[in-house]
Design a protein around this motif. Structure first.
Motif, PDB file in Angstrom:
ATOM      1  N   ALA A   1     -65.706  52.743 -25.079  1.00 37.54           N
ATOM      2  CA  ALA A   1     -66.078  52.983 -26.479  1.00 37.54           C
ATOM      3  C   ALA A   1     -66.866  51.804 -27.055  1.00 37.54           C
ATOM      4  CB  ALA A   1     -64.830  53.251 -27.323  1.00 37.54           C
ATOM      5  N   SER A   2     -66.456  50.586 -26.741  1.00 36.80           N
ATOM      6  CA  SER A   2     -67.178  49.424 -27.280  1.00 36.80           C
ATOM      7  C   SER A   2     -68.548  49.265 -26.614  1.00 36.80           C
ATOM      8  CB  SER A   2     -66.351  48.143 -27.158  1.00 36.80           C
ATOM      9  OG  SER A   2     -65.948  47.942 -25.827  1.00 36.80           O
ATOM     10  N   GLU A   3     -68.648  49.598 -25.332  1.00 30.56           N
ATOM     11  CA  GLU A   3     -69.958  49.570 -24.669  1.00 30.56           C
ATOM     12  C   GLU A   3     -70.868  50.663 -25.225  1.00 30.56           C
ATOM     13  OE1 GLU A   3     -68.691  47.950 -20.222  1.00 30.56           O
ATOM     14  OE2 GLU A   3     -68.465  50.077 -20.705  1.00 30.56           O
TER      15      GLU A   3
ATOM     16  N   LEU B   1     -72.613  49.641 -28.243  1.00 32.34           N
ATOM     17  CA  LEU B   1     -73.800  48.830 -27.936  1.00 32.34           C
ATOM     18  C   LEU B   1     -74.973  49.739 -27.582  1.00 32.34           C
ATOM     19  CD1 LEU B   1     -72.509  45.880 -25.701  1.00 32.34           C
ATOM     20  CD2 LEU B   1     -73.144  45.816 -28.118  1.00 32.34           C
ATOM     21  N   PHE B   2     -74.723  50.709 -26.725  1.00 33.15           N
ATOM     22  CA  PHE B   2     -75.770  51.650 -26.312  1.00 33.15           C
ATOM     23  C   PHE B   2     -76.367  52.350 -27.539  1.00 33.15           C
ATOM     24  CE2 PHE B   2     -77.283  55.775 -24.752  1.00 33.15           C
ATOM     25  CZ  PHE B   2     -78.062  55.383 -23.678  1.00 33.15           C
ATOM     26  N   ASP B   3     -75.534  52.644 -28.512  1.00 37.17           N
ATOM     27  CA  ASP B   3     -75.996  53.322 -29.730  1.00 37.17           C
ATOM     28  C   ASP B   3     -76.938  52.461 -30.573  1.00 37.17           C
ATOM     29  OD1 ASP B   3     -74.644  55.647 -29.120  1.00 37.17           O
ATOM     30  OD2 ASP B   3     -72.884  55.142 -30.334  1.00 37.17           O
TER      31      ASP B   3
ATOM     32  N   HIS C   1     -78.530  46.835 -19.645  1.00 29.07           N
ATOM     33  CA  HIS C   1     -79.281  45.641 -19.246  1.00 29.07           C
ATOM     34  C   HIS C   1     -80.266  45.148 -20.311  1.00 29.07           C
ATOM     35  CE1 HIS C   1     -82.087  48.804 -17.953  1.00 29.07           C
ATOM     36  NE2 HIS C   1     -83.038  47.885 -18.028  1.00 29.07           N
ATOM     37  N   ASP C   2     -80.753  46.020 -21.157  1.00 27.60           N
ATOM     38  CA  ASP C   2     -81.724  45.617 -22.183  1.00 27.60           C
ATOM     39  C   ASP C   2     -81.144  45.571 -23.597  1.00 27.60           C
ATOM     40  OD1 ASP C   2     -83.859  45.223 -20.457  1.00 27.60           O
ATOM     41  OD2 ASP C   2     -84.671  47.230 -20.722  1.00 27.60           O
ATOM     42  N   VAL C   3     -79.834  45.690 -23.742  1.00 24.78           N
ATOM     43  CA  VAL C   3     -79.251  45.787 -25.080  1.00 24.78           C
ATOM     44  C   VAL C   3     -79.509  44.538 -25.923  1.00 24.78           C
ATOM     45  CG1 VAL C   3     -76.884  44.955 -24.625  1.00 24.78           C
ATOM     46  CG2 VAL C   3     -77.282  46.759 -26.327  1.00 24.78           C
ATOM     47  N   GLY C   4     -79.742  43.399 -25.289  1.00 25.47           N
ATOM     48  CA  GLY C   4     -80.061  42.183 -26.038  1.00 25.47           C
ATOM     49  C   GLY C   4     -81.343  42.292 -26.843  1.00 25.47           C
ATOM     50  N   LYS C   5     -82.219  43.220 -26.435  1.00 22.88           N
ATOM     51  CA  LYS C   5     -83.459  43.437 -27.192  1.00 22.88           C
ATOM     52  C   LYS C   5     -83.188  43.989 -28.575  1.00 22.88           C
ATOM     53  CE  LYS C   5     -86.456  44.234 -23.188  1.00 22.88           C
ATOM     54  NZ  LYS C   5     -87.300  45.217 -22.476  1.00 22.88           N
TER      55      LYS C   5
ATOM     56  N   ALA D   1     -70.298  41.176 -22.546  1.00 18.05           N
ATOM     57  CA  ALA D   1     -69.033  40.442 -22.404  1.00 18.05           C
ATOM     58  C   ALA D   1     -68.162  40.643 -23.644  1.00 18.05           C
ATOM     59  CB  ALA D   1     -69.302  38.953 -22.167  1.00 18.05           C
ATOM     60  N   ALA D   2     -68.776  40.553 -24.813  1.00 22.68           N
ATOM     61  CA  ALA D   2     -68.030  40.756 -26.058  1.00 22.68           C
ATOM     62  C   ALA D   2     -67.473  42.175 -26.159  1.00 22.68           C
ATOM     63  CB  ALA D   2     -68.920  40.449 -27.265  1.00 22.68           C
ATOM     64  N   ALA D   3     -68.144  43.129 -25.501  1.00 26.26           N
ATOM     65  CA  ALA D   3     -67.679  44.523 -25.505  1.00 26.26           C
ATOM     66  C   ALA D   3     -66.642  44.775 -24.413  1.00 26.26           C
ATOM     67  CB  ALA D   3     -68.864  45.465 -25.337  1.00 26.26           C
TER      68      ALA D   3
END
Length: 172
Positions: free
Chosen positions: A32-34, A37-39, A73-77, A131-133
């Protein structure tokens, strides 16, 4: 190369949200936490990550850490929004001035260097967010290293997974 880049540009311009069935596939892989992020991704970036994950699955790969890394892999963007023109600038500069692009990507994301910093730093940001997720440690490491050059003589399991992730990412 030009045809591929035009295809990428078209994907950004015409992107729509994932279909419900694709969304369910993503939700079956991510916690759920990941998933939250995807959202944060734009529809285009969601589609890119989904295509990376599907390519790996279609090639017979089902390792949970690899699939999570493919999706995040690109969520930091998402930390700093880039316009389509900034993304295009990164692509052109990376082709024409690859070393300089890496230099411009160091430091703070201010002014004209901002898109280059996002390009260079997003793997680290993505790994920190994963990591936070609470992502798997192996997924975090794959995300952090997804732009690294893997030595050809490295036959470790991590190197194999990293090459797979890079292969699928480069195709999408």
């Amino acid at each position: 190369m030009v045809r591929y880049r035009l295809w990428q540009f078209w994907q950004v311009v015409t992107a729509v949200p994932l279909e419900p069935a694709a969304r369910e596939e993503v939700a079956a892989i991510l916690s759920a936490s990941e998933l939250s992020l995807f959202d944060q991704f734009s529809p285009n970036d969601q589609r890119h990550s989904y295509r990376v994950m599907k390519m790996l699955q279609d090639a017979g790969h089902s390792q949970p850490a690899l699939l999570v890394a493919a999706l995040l892999h690109d969520v930091g963007k998402t930390k700093l929004h880039l316009t389509i023109w900034e993304r295009s600038l990164i692509v052109l500069a990376s082709i024409l001035l690859p070393r300089q692009t890496a230099v411009w990507g160091q430091g703070e994301a201010v002014g004209w260097k901002r898109p280059f910093v996002v390009k260079v730093q997003h793997p680290i940001w993505s790994a920190e967010m994963a990591a936070a997720a609470g992502s798997l440690p192996q997924a975090i490491e794959l995300i952090r290293r997804h732009q690294d050059t893997v030595p050809p003589d490295d036959s470790s399991e991590e190197a194999k997974l990293l090459r797979l992730l890079q292969w699928a990412d480069d195709q999408n």
